[in-house]
Write a protein that holds these residues in place. Sequence first.
Motif, PDB file in Angstrom:
ATOM      1  N   VAL A 235       0.842  -1.273   0.034  1.00 55.18           N
ATOM      2  CA  VAL A 235      -0.075   0.016  -0.156  1.00 55.18           C
ATOM      3  C   VAL A 235       0.929   1.232  -0.065  1.00 55.18           C
ATOM      4  O   VAL A 235       2.012   1.293   0.875  1.00 55.18           O
ATOM      5  CB  VAL A 235      -0.831  -0.110   1.245  1.00 55.18           C
ATOM      6  N   MET A 236       0.583   2.121  -0.786  1.00 56.66           N
ATOM      7  CA  MET A 236       1.452   3.331  -0.786  1.00 56.66           C
ATOM      8  C   MET A 236       0.567   4.700  -0.822  1.00 56.66           C
ATOM      9  O   MET A 236      -0.494   4.451  -0.444  1.00 56.66           O
ATOM     10  CB  MET A 236       2.161   3.334  -2.270  1.00 56.66           C
ATOM     11  N   GLY A 237       1.307   5.898  -0.933  1.00 54.57           N
ATOM     12  CA  GLY A 237       0.513   7.033  -0.662  1.00 54.57           C
ATOM     13  C   GLY A 237      -0.729   7.180  -1.544  1.00 54.57           C
ATOM     14  O   GLY A 237      -1.705   7.470  -0.929  1.00 54.57           O
ATOM     15  N   LYS A 273      -4.436   7.498   0.624  1.00 57.09           N
ATOM     16  CA  LYS A 273      -5.125   8.517   0.142  1.00 57.09           C
ATOM     17  C   LYS A 273      -6.699   8.204   0.185  1.00 57.09           C
ATOM     18  O   LYS A 273      -7.506   8.988   0.603  1.00 57.09           O
ATOM     19  CB  LYS A 273      -4.697   9.231  -1.450  1.00 57.09           C
ATOM     20  N   ALA A 274      -6.962   7.035  -0.523  1.00 56.27           N
ATOM     21  CA  ALA A 274      -8.213   6.323  -0.507  1.00 56.27           C
ATOM     22  C   ALA A 274      -8.849   6.106   0.954  1.00 56.27           C
ATOM     23  O   ALA A 274     -10.028   6.116   1.121  1.00 56.27           O
ATOM     24  CB  ALA A 274      -8.340   5.280  -1.409  1.00 56.27           C
ATOM     25  N   LEU A 275      -7.848   5.780   1.738  1.00 55.05           N
ATOM     26  CA  LEU A 275      -8.274   5.027   3.188  1.00 55.05           C
ATOM     27  C   LEU A 275      -8.628   6.199   4.231  1.00 55.05           C
ATOM     28  O   LEU A 275      -9.308   5.906   4.810  1.00 55.05           O
ATOM     29  CB  LEU A 275      -7.139   4.324   3.445  1.00 55.05           C
ATOM     30  N   CYS A 276      -7.832   7.389   4.067  1.00 55.54           N
ATOM     31  CA  CYS A 276      -8.088   8.479   5.062  1.00 55.54           C
ATOM     32  C   CYS A 276      -8.272   9.823   4.628  1.00 55.54           C
ATOM     33  O   CYS A 276      -8.164  10.794   5.308  1.00 55.54           O
ATOM     34  CB  CYS A 276      -7.006   8.133   6.236  1.00 55.54           C
ATOM     35  N   MET A 281       2.220  11.045   5.403  1.00 50.74           N
ATOM     36  CA  MET A 281       2.610  10.053   6.588  1.00 50.74           C
ATOM     37  C   MET A 281       2.593  10.950   7.820  1.00 50.74           C
ATOM     38  O   MET A 281       1.993  10.310   8.900  1.00 50.74           O
ATOM     39  CB  MET A 281       3.438   9.021   6.439  1.00 50.74           C
ATOM     40  N   ARG A 282       3.252  11.982   8.161  1.00 51.60           N
ATOM     41  CA  ARG A 282       3.292  12.751   9.119  1.00 51.60           C
ATOM     42  C   ARG A 282       1.808  12.969   9.644  1.00 51.60           C
ATOM     43  O   ARG A 282       1.522  13.081  10.907  1.00 51.60           O
ATOM     44  CB  ARG A 282       4.185  13.854   8.850  1.00 51.60           C
ATOM     45  N   ARG A 283       0.952  13.487   8.902  1.00 53.74           N
ATOM     46  CA  ARG A 283      -0.397  14.008   9.105  1.00 53.74           C
ATOM     47  C   ARG A 283      -1.040  12.798   9.603  1.00 53.74           C
ATOM     48  O   ARG A 283      -1.994  12.944  10.382  1.00 53.74           O
ATOM     49  CB  ARG A 283      -1.055  14.750   7.799  1.00 53.74           C
ATOM     50  N   ILE A 284      -1.147  11.678   8.863  1.00 52.73           N
ATOM     51  CA  ILE A 284      -1.960  10.369   9.084  1.00 52.73           C
ATOM     52  C   ILE A 284      -1.453   9.886  10.523  1.00 52.73           C
ATOM     53  O   ILE A 284      -2.255   9.834  11.246  1.00 52.73           O
ATOM     54  CB  ILE A 284      -1.599   9.308   8.384  1.00 52.73           C
ATOM     55  N   LEU A 285      -0.054  10.013  11.058  1.00 52.93           N
ATOM     56  CA  LEU A 285       0.414   9.624  12.289  1.00 52.93           C
ATOM     57  C   LEU A 285      -0.332  10.609  13.257  1.00 52.93           C
ATOM     58  O   LEU A 285      -0.607  10.292  14.392  1.00 52.93           O
ATOM     59  CB  LEU A 285       1.816   9.543  12.502  1.00 52.93           C
ATOM     60  N   GLN A 286      -0.253  11.763  13.094  1.00 53.13           N
ATOM     61  CA  GLN A 286      -1.065  12.913  13.723  1.00 53.13           C
ATOM     62  C   GLN A 286      -2.337  12.498  14.248  1.00 53.13           C
ATOM     63  O   GLN A 286      -2.846  12.547  15.513  1.00 53.13           O
ATOM     64  CB  GLN A 286      -0.575  14.534  13.449  1.00 53.13           C
ATOM     65  N   ALA A 295      -7.680   7.369  10.039  1.00 52.53           N
ATOM     66  CA  ALA A 295      -6.203   7.107  10.115  1.00 52.53           C
ATOM     67  C   ALA A 295      -5.596   5.976  10.806  1.00 52.53           C
ATOM     68  O   ALA A 295      -4.674   5.311  10.057  1.00 52.53           O
ATOM     69  CB  ALA A 295      -5.560   8.517  10.901  1.00 52.53           C
ATOM     70  N   GLU A 296      -6.181   5.683  11.663  1.00 49.24           N
ATOM     71  CA  GLU A 296      -5.762   4.434  12.634  1.00 49.24           C
ATOM     72  C   GLU A 296      -5.869   3.171  11.431  1.00 49.24           C
ATOM     73  O   GLU A 296      -5.114   2.253  11.386  1.00 49.24           O
ATOM     74  CB  GLU A 296      -6.358   3.968  13.806  1.00 49.24           C
ATOM     75  N   LEU A 297      -7.105   3.016  10.765  1.00 48.36           N
ATOM     76  CA  LEU A 297      -7.292   1.931   9.753  1.00 48.36           C
ATOM     77  C   LEU A 297      -6.326   2.040   8.805  1.00 48.36           C
ATOM     78  O   LEU A 297      -5.776   0.907   8.409  1.00 48.36           O
ATOM     79  CB  LEU A 297      -8.989   1.961   9.428  1.00 48.36           C
TER      80      LEU A 297
END
Length: 402
Positions: A235-237, A273-276, A281-286, A295-297
């Motif tokens: 899975v990529m960006g 991008k589709a998932l959240c 990745m920095r924003r997703i971790l935040q 984001a967790e999923l």
Amino acid sequence: MRILVINSGSSSIKFQLLQMADESLLLAGLLERIGEGEASLHLQLAGAQGQQRSVLAVDHQQGMGLILDALQQARVLSEARPLAAIGHRVVQGGEHFRAPCLLDGASIERIRACIPLAPLHNPANLAGIQACRALFPDLPQIAVFDTAFHQGMPESAWRYAVPDDWYRNHGVRRYGFHGSSHAYVAKRAADWLGRPLERCNLISLHLGNGASMAAIRAGRCEDTSMGMTPLEGLVMGSRSGDLDPAIPAYLNRVAGLSAEAIDAALNRDSGLKALCGENDMRRILQRAEADDPKAELALEIYCRRIRKYLGGYLALLGRVDALIFTGGIGEHAAPIRQRICADLDGLGIQLDLAANQAVNGEIAPIHRPGSRPLLVIRTNEELEIARQCKALIAKVEPEKRI
């Protein structure tokens, strides 16, 4: 020996000038928004503050002229300090290119013949090549291919179980990408282990907006996660990675989506991008730290896919001397490394949590005593390209040298 490394995109040119005597970086830069009106030139002189200015670059030819002017104005390139060669990153080399090659009319036509396999990348790479050849007609120009490192895979790794004429007539097979990065970090890991590369079995994880893994046996690629295109695998960006191959035909039947629309969605609107909703990745971790369920999923799916490949590659290689994390996410996202390595004691993987949080420098071990080595290695694809150019120049007959 000064080598200029060029990475030409459809509307951008990344470049680095390296002094190969000590492998030092003299100047790095990025010209972006070529052909879009006002372009932007970013420069980073070694040991100095970065600079940025607006320029006019209607095409790659004009863009390369601006880059040449910048190199001369920075006094890192002159008649007294000439170039020895220009190295070009080329994404797809097909089956023909298993190593770097000197660029001439025949090799350029072979690269052009690979455009159907990489329609977004090879034309842009060729635009940079043609611009440089026009500016430096007598200078050795060398193509270094993302796919070359993976050309040593056994046929059982690169063949798809599809009709034979798909491969024979249309080149449908696995090629792999990120080869310069996997090659570079493998050599650095061998140095850290204190043994020749050909005595090392390694698993490298290049994790960035594009991501791939490689199983490396005795210094050669045994298998890799990307396939005929960079879409296969992790899975990529914005890329989906692996999915049921019947899905595109299903979407064509039930939703009326064209092949072009499906391809665009799988490459540009899928993955994280589709998932959240975003691929940084920095924003997703935040967001995950703030208990955002999407984001967790996304993180769970992202790391689960990596762990599945990791387990497969451990089984494939049998003996693994080190795991390598590299790329923007692999080098900088400690929580991702922690999730990937969690509860893998039975596979000989034990993460040192404190070391994982304190990663610094070009190579950082992050494993506990008794674990197989876990290394965070800062990749340097440009230096790897320059090294391969230097090695090729050394093999060229004296009459072909500048």
